[in-house]
Design a protein around this motif. Sequence first.
Motif, PDB file in Angstrom:
ATOM      1  N   PHE A 244       0.799  -1.232   0.000  1.00 52.57           N
ATOM      2  CA  PHE A 244       0.000   0.000   0.000  1.00 52.57           C
ATOM      3  C   PHE A 244       0.831   1.281   0.000  1.00 52.57           C
TER       4      PHE A 244
ATOM      5  N   LEU B 253       3.887   0.159  -3.590  1.00 55.20           N
ATOM      6  CA  LEU B 253       3.334  -0.249  -4.892  1.00 55.20           C
ATOM      7  C   LEU B 253       2.123   0.605  -5.282  1.00 55.20           C
ATOM      8  N   LYS B 254       1.141   0.680  -4.385  1.00 59.66           N
ATOM      9  CA  LYS B 254      -0.090   1.394  -4.741  1.00 59.66           C
ATOM     10  C   LYS B 254       0.171   2.886  -4.941  1.00 59.66           C
TER      11      LYS B 254
ATOM     12  N   PHE C 212       1.196   2.044  -8.858  1.00 57.94           N
ATOM     13  CA  PHE C 212      -0.107   1.612  -9.362  1.00 57.94           C
ATOM     14  C   PHE C 212      -1.216   2.639  -9.126  1.00 57.94           C
TER      15      PHE C 212
END
Lengths: 54, 520
Positions: free
Chosen positions: A20, A23-24, A28
Amino acid sequence: MPLWGRKLWVIIIIKLFIMFAILKLFLFPDLLKKNFDNDKERGNYVLEQITVKT
Amino acid sequence: MLENIDLSLVNWSRAQFALTALYHWLFVPLTLGLSFILVIMETKYFRTGSEVWKKITRFWMKLFGINFAIGVSTGIILEFQFGTNWSNYSWFVGDIFGAPLAIEGILAFFMESTFIAVMFFGWGKVSKRFHLVSTWLVAIGASLSALWILVAGAWMENPVGMVFNPETARNEMNNFWEVLTNPVAIDKFFHTVTSGFVLASLFVIAISAWFILKNREKDMALKSIKVAAVFGFFASVVLIFTGDTSARTLAKVQPVKFAAMEAHYAGENNAGLTVIGFLKDVGELDGFTEKKVVAKIEIPSLLSIMTNGSKNSYVPGIKDFVYGNEEHNILSAEEKMRRGREARDLLFSYKEAKKTGNEVLADELKIKFDDAEFQQDCFKYFGYAFLDKPGDIVPNVPIVFYSFHIMVALGFLFILIQILAWFYSYRNNLDTKKWFLRLAIFILPLAYVAQETGWIVTELGRQPWVIQDLMPVSIAVSHVSSATVQLTFWLFTILFTALLVAEISIMKRQIQNGPKIEEE
């Protein structure tokens, strides 16, 4: 708490942090949300994409 | 295909999704199945009050906990990818995908998470009855989570219960019940969940076999094997039955995938079912390679019987779907491409009318999209507009064929293992069957192979579609940098491999420690 239980918690926390917080957040993003202000613009963009003629 | 589509981007995006899904699926089936094995064991403890069953339950619960803790949330990465790598697809599916996933998040996941805390930390703190209820709810919650995800996945294979709105460029759900009771969803749910039950049964049998071979915890191991064998046997029976119904449904809604699973190129009456065989190239056709099954063992007419319930019935082959077959009322891919282009051209005209402010024309064109005949005759084939040639509808037949046959063969091997485990348990001589105990340990990795090959059949068999007939993968993909997708692919590889190594090493240590109960 036994040692293996503590290990599991550490793995869970590291995993969720990577997912979270790294990556997020950095890799992403929700592209349509990021690039357009409202649903109308998002819809128009996708409409362009799916009506491209071959 | 579209000239501005970067094939490297499409392939890396697909590879990344496949990697994530395959790794995620290493954790899920054990959670699905072991939760119900725990339910049986704890129910035995509750009913008998025997400390032995408590010890057994707590040992397997510990292994369940390790798998759950490491695997949980790995599926969320797939949702990240939808928004970034597959943004056109995410938008196009609209609330159809969002609604089941939201229900999954709110209802099932929270139910599962809440009661899992009671299940792990509640021993001695809550009543035996409440603890048992919590274990039951964890198991039911895990399966409910799977249900909603599979409902969403099934819609991609058989899009129903929706209407396309050209104004928003989204599919809008108009019949939730139809989405929920989609025959693909029902088959997929029971087939997937019971496959998890089978894997968990083999997991318990394998680890118990190890204990018996090591001459440790024999009572626990023998009792565990008995539960796992009986549970796994009934799960296998349901698995075979749902496999059969799934194939029948596929033959209707994804006939090319069905034909690819059997490498069935030329349609025929009395079609036989290949039990085992190898593929050999026959020759290049229009954009695909025809293959032939050689050195095969075949059961005559069984494919016709399984598909249509009749020995003489016609089972269409891949070539029927590429070239069409008037006699059997099968449209050619060329004709579907023409209809798809008609739908796309109408959507294009609508878009242009809106752009130029011609609202009258836009409204006229929009009405067309509400017309059932247009939906059935043209829009249903919308995705075909983006194909280059008819042969593009053929998936990678060798991968689908071999994966399918490996999965089925392993499924039958597993039921044999469960029957033997049950039989030897019943005869009270399991501990003398060293060869069987060694075989049971050897089988465990194969249970995971069967799981993964099942998903390969599902996902690769659907190619070129991300949504059957409506959207090919090349249109679904976002215009992001291929380099970024490659970078995140390798990041995921490292992350998931680390998680898998952690799971195996912690679990191995706990298995070696056996069922001693630590202070918590």
